[in-house]
Design an enzyme around this catalytic site. Structure first.
Site, PDB file in Angstrom:
ATOM      1  CD  GLU A  66       3.617   4.104  -6.596  1.00  0.00           C
ATOM      2  OE1 GLU A  66       3.958   2.736  -6.863  1.00  0.00           O
ATOM      3  OE2 GLU A  66       3.846   4.786  -7.593  1.00  0.00           O
TER       4      GLU A  66
ATOM      5  CB  CYS B 272      -1.025  -2.655  -5.051  1.00  0.00           C
ATOM      6  SG  CYS B 272      -0.336  -2.437  -6.461  1.00  0.00           S
TER       7      CYS B 272
HETATM    8  P1  NAD Z   1       3.597  -2.352   4.952  1.00  0.00           P
HETATM    9  O1  NAD Z   1       2.919  -1.005   5.046  1.00  0.00           O
HETATM   10  O2  NAD Z   1       3.359  -3.348   6.125  1.00  0.00           O
HETATM   11  O3  NAD Z   1       5.130  -2.472   5.057  1.00  0.00           O
HETATM   12  C1  NAD Z   1       5.826  -1.516   4.006  1.00  0.00           C
HETATM   13  C2  NAD Z   1       7.152  -1.296   4.288  1.00  0.00           C
HETATM   14  O4  NAD Z   1       7.171  -0.165   5.420  1.00  0.00           O
HETATM   15  C3  NAD Z   1       7.973  -2.085   4.735  1.00  0.00           C
HETATM   16  O5  NAD Z   1       9.317  -2.025   4.288  1.00  0.00           O
HETATM   17  C4  NAD Z   1       7.964  -2.030   6.303  1.00  0.00           C
HETATM   18  O6  NAD Z   1       9.234  -2.400   7.131  1.00  0.00           O
HETATM   19  C5  NAD Z   1       8.078  -0.444   6.411  1.00  0.00           C
HETATM   20  N1  NAD Z   1       7.447   0.058   7.592  1.00  0.00           N
HETATM   21  C6  NAD Z   1       6.610  -0.324   8.853  1.00  0.00           C
HETATM   22  N2  NAD Z   1       6.267   0.494   9.644  1.00  0.00           N
HETATM   23  C7  NAD Z   1       6.891   1.484   9.441  1.00  0.00           C
HETATM   24  C8  NAD Z   1       7.075   2.947   9.968  1.00  0.00           C
HETATM   25  N3  NAD Z   1       6.444   3.198  10.961  1.00  0.00           N
HETATM   26  N4  NAD Z   1       7.848   3.906   9.459  1.00  0.00           N
HETATM   27  C9  NAD Z   1       8.601   3.382   8.438  1.00  0.00           C
HETATM   28  N5  NAD Z   1       8.535   2.264   7.513  1.00  0.00           N
HETATM   29  C10 NAD Z   1       7.717   1.240   8.216  1.00  0.00           C
HETATM   30  O7  NAD Z   1       3.110  -3.049   3.714  1.00  0.00           O
HETATM   31  P2  NAD Z   1       3.450  -4.466   3.106  1.00  0.00           P
HETATM   32  O8  NAD Z   1       2.716  -5.499   3.750  1.00  0.00           O
HETATM   33  O9  NAD Z   1       4.946  -4.413   3.018  1.00  0.00           O
HETATM   34  O10 NAD Z   1       2.954  -4.280   1.707  1.00  0.00           O
HETATM   35  C11 NAD Z   1       1.273  -4.538   1.502  1.00  0.00           C
HETATM   36  C12 NAD Z   1       0.642  -3.217   0.980  1.00  0.00           C
HETATM   37  O11 NAD Z   1       1.398  -2.585   0.176  1.00  0.00           O
HETATM   38  C13 NAD Z   1      -0.718  -3.376   0.639  1.00  0.00           C
HETATM   39  O12 NAD Z   1      -1.682  -2.631   1.297  1.00  0.00           O
HETATM   40  C14 NAD Z   1      -0.558  -3.130  -0.897  1.00  0.00           C
HETATM   41  O13 NAD Z   1      -1.619  -2.630  -1.641  1.00  0.00           O
HETATM   42  C15 NAD Z   1       0.336  -2.392  -0.842  1.00  0.00           C
HETATM   43  N6  NAD Z   1       0.968  -2.127  -2.156  1.00  0.00           N
HETATM   44  C16 NAD Z   1       0.821  -1.044  -3.087  1.00  0.00           C
HETATM   45  C17 NAD Z   1       1.358  -0.956  -4.293  1.00  0.00           C
HETATM   46  C18 NAD Z   1       1.111   0.193  -5.190  1.00  0.00           C
HETATM   47  O14 NAD Z   1       1.830   0.600  -6.286  1.00  0.00           O
HETATM   48  N7  NAD Z   1       0.101   1.276  -4.928  1.00  0.00           N
HETATM   49  C19 NAD Z   1       2.333  -1.883  -4.700  1.00  0.00           C
HETATM   50  C20 NAD Z   1       2.445  -2.965  -3.915  1.00  0.00           C
HETATM   51  C21 NAD Z   1       1.848  -3.098  -2.412  1.00  0.00           C
END
Ligand code: NAD
Length: 457
Positions: free
Chosen positions: A229, A263
């Site tokens: 997501e 999001c």
């Molecule tokens: P992010 O991608 O920076 O981090 C998300 C998670 O991934 C964190 O827990 C982080 O520690 C982990 N992570 C980072 N690198 C990783 C790797 N290489 N391997 C495994 N895990 C890793 O995102 P964010 O800043 O936490 O969230 C913001 C983003 O989330 C925005 O793009 C937003 O649109 C999206 N979002 C989408 C939805 C949806 O339902 N579609 C809902 C909420 C947020």
């Protein structure tokens, strides 16, 4: 022992330092979760629902503590933190009401001595890597139905919402989920990487497209269920027949709620030239009236930017747009610290040559573009690699349905925006992701179908 510092984005102050996981502790938790899963799966569904009822009651009883923690670590205004926790309750109710029937055996054929049925069995050990922006929503959208359907959960909350992740885990344990069946992994991306290396049966990720790609690559060679997501660049269209004031007030809230860090936050708006100027006037006035301030103040509506690096992204989008001819109607600046603050920003005369209309902003910024027809609006709405949500404001329901059918998005809205329902699937098209949460499908997604062919001897 690794540690994780939690900073308050509104002040920059250190909130606390947590013990964090490393590769060895992640492996131990994954092993324990696998060992615990069969016994948890065998717990009758009514008992699992009773556990979730206790979890729900604890959320209600502790709402002030939970909201305060979320505000301290994310910079979300306290009123919005309370809203998120109150908004969680109907989701929990939906999952509890629907879980049993969603995964009940389906008897699909009887004839010629054959009986055919479909079973829904738990995936096994589910890994949830989660985002910080709505940590209760995005965490519980996965954790709760995954547990109700008999999975063990490895839950890696965002490093920007780790205290909330620990609260969720603690409350589930206190409600009766066995400690080993629900494990919280504390840390950043490296802990996520370590979790992906474990023997898991499904990965359910909420976060950015860039991280989603890395996760897909990490499990590409394994037969692991994958749901992503991801982000959006959510467009809205205000038709010539719309009430410009009502549309402006609704869309300004959709763009700025949670300081634009959603999001499904409204990220770009197309307005028919017949109502464009009136719409912009009302929109700018509404944004100017939004109160920015201490997130612990109950009257604050605009809070801090949770991740400091996003300030540069927002600043660069404003500079790019202005350089390419946009008008900065309001805002546009990083505010002096302490903490991470950006002014609510409205850019008019925006075009698709500008990043603000193409790349996710994830902050209190919105671009507005004037259009001359419905067809032009639909073409621009679909001119994106994302496809999470999209909407139309019009008095004409038939027209709204016709236009929304042509828009590529997982969720479409008529005269509303930035809305999620537990009864409807939450999914994205294109780079907004694969798979879904919520709705009955979002319960079944934590199971695999098993086909039974049974012949009487
Ligand atoms: P992010 O991608 O920076 O981090 C998300 C998670 O991934 C964190 O827990 C982080 O520690 C982990 N992570 C980072 N690198 C990783 C790797 N290489 N391997 C495994 N895990 C890793 O995102 P964010 O800043 O936490 O969230 C913001 C983003 O989330 C925005 O793009 C937003 O649109 C999206 N979002 C989408 C939805 C949806 O339902 N579609 C809902 C909420 C947020």
């Amino acid at each position: 022992m690794p540690t994780l510092d939690i900073h308050n984005p509104a002040t920059g102050a250190l909130v606390t330092t947590l013990p964090a996981d490393d590769a060895a502790s992640v492996a131990a938790k994954a092993t324990a979760a696998r060992a615990a899963q069969p016994a948890w799966a065998a717990v009758p569904i009514a008992d699992k629902v009773a556990v979730m009822q206790r979890f729900r009651a604890a959320v209600v009883a502790q709402i002030e503590t939970l909201a305060t923690t979320m505000t301290q670590e994310t910079g979300k205004p306290i009123a919005l933190s309370r809203n998120e926790l109150n908004g969680l309750l109907p989701r929990l109710d939906f999952f509890m009401e629907e879980a049993e029937s969603a995964v009940r055996d389906e008897h699909v054929f009887d004839g010629g001595g054959m009986h055919e049925q479909i079973g829904h069995i738990p995936l096994g050990v589910v890994l949830n890597i989660s985002a910080w922006n709505y940590p209760w929503f995005v965490g519980c959208n996965v954790i709760v139905p995954a547990l109700l359907t008999g999975n063990a959960v490895l839950y890696k909350p965002s490093e920007h919402a780790a205290l909330t992740g620990l609260h969720i885990t603690r409350l589930l344990h206190e409600a009766g989920v066995p400690a080993d069946a629900m494990q919280c992994l504390v840390g950043g991306g490296d802990v996520g990487v370590a979790a992906l290396a474990q023997r898991i049966d499904g990965v359910f990720f909420t976060g950015s497209h860039a991280t989603g790609v890395k996760i897909a690559q990490a499990v590409a060679h394994r037969m692991v269920k994958l749901q992503l997501e991801l982000g959006g660049k959510d467009p809205m269209y205000v038709r010539a027949d719309a009430d410009p004031r009502a549309a402006a007030e609704s869309l300004a809230d959709g763009a700025m709620y949670n300081t634009g860090q959603g999001c499904c936050s409204v990220e770009r708006i197309y307005v028919h030239e017949a109502v464009h100027d009136a719409f912009v006037d009302h929109f700018v006035t509404t944004v100017q009236g939004m109160k920015r301030g201490d997130p612990m103040d109950a009257s604050s509506y605009i809070g801090a930017i949770t991740r400091a690096p996003q300030l540069q992204v927002l600043q660069a989008q404003v500079a790019d747009a202005v350089a390419k001819g946009a008008t900065l109607a309001v805002g546009g600046r990083v505010l002096p610290g302490p903490g991470n603050w950006f002014e609510p920003t409205v850019l008019t005369n925006a075009t698709h040559a500008m990043e603000v209309m193409r790349e996710e902003s994830f902050g209190p910024i919105v671009g507005i573009e004037k259009v001359a027809s419905d067809d032009e609006a639909v073409a621009l709405m679909n001119d994106t690699r994302y496809g999470l949500t999209a909407g139309v404001y019009t008095r004409d329901e038939a027209k709204a349905r016709e236009l929304l059918a042509r828009v590529n998005a997982g969720s479409v809205y008529w005269n509303c925006c930035d809305r999620v329902s537990p009864r409807l699937p939450w999914s994205g098209q294109g780079d907004s992701g694969v798979g879904l949460t919520l709705s009955r499908h979002g319960i079944q997604t934590f199971t695999r179908p098993k086909a039974w062919h049974l012949r009487q001897a």
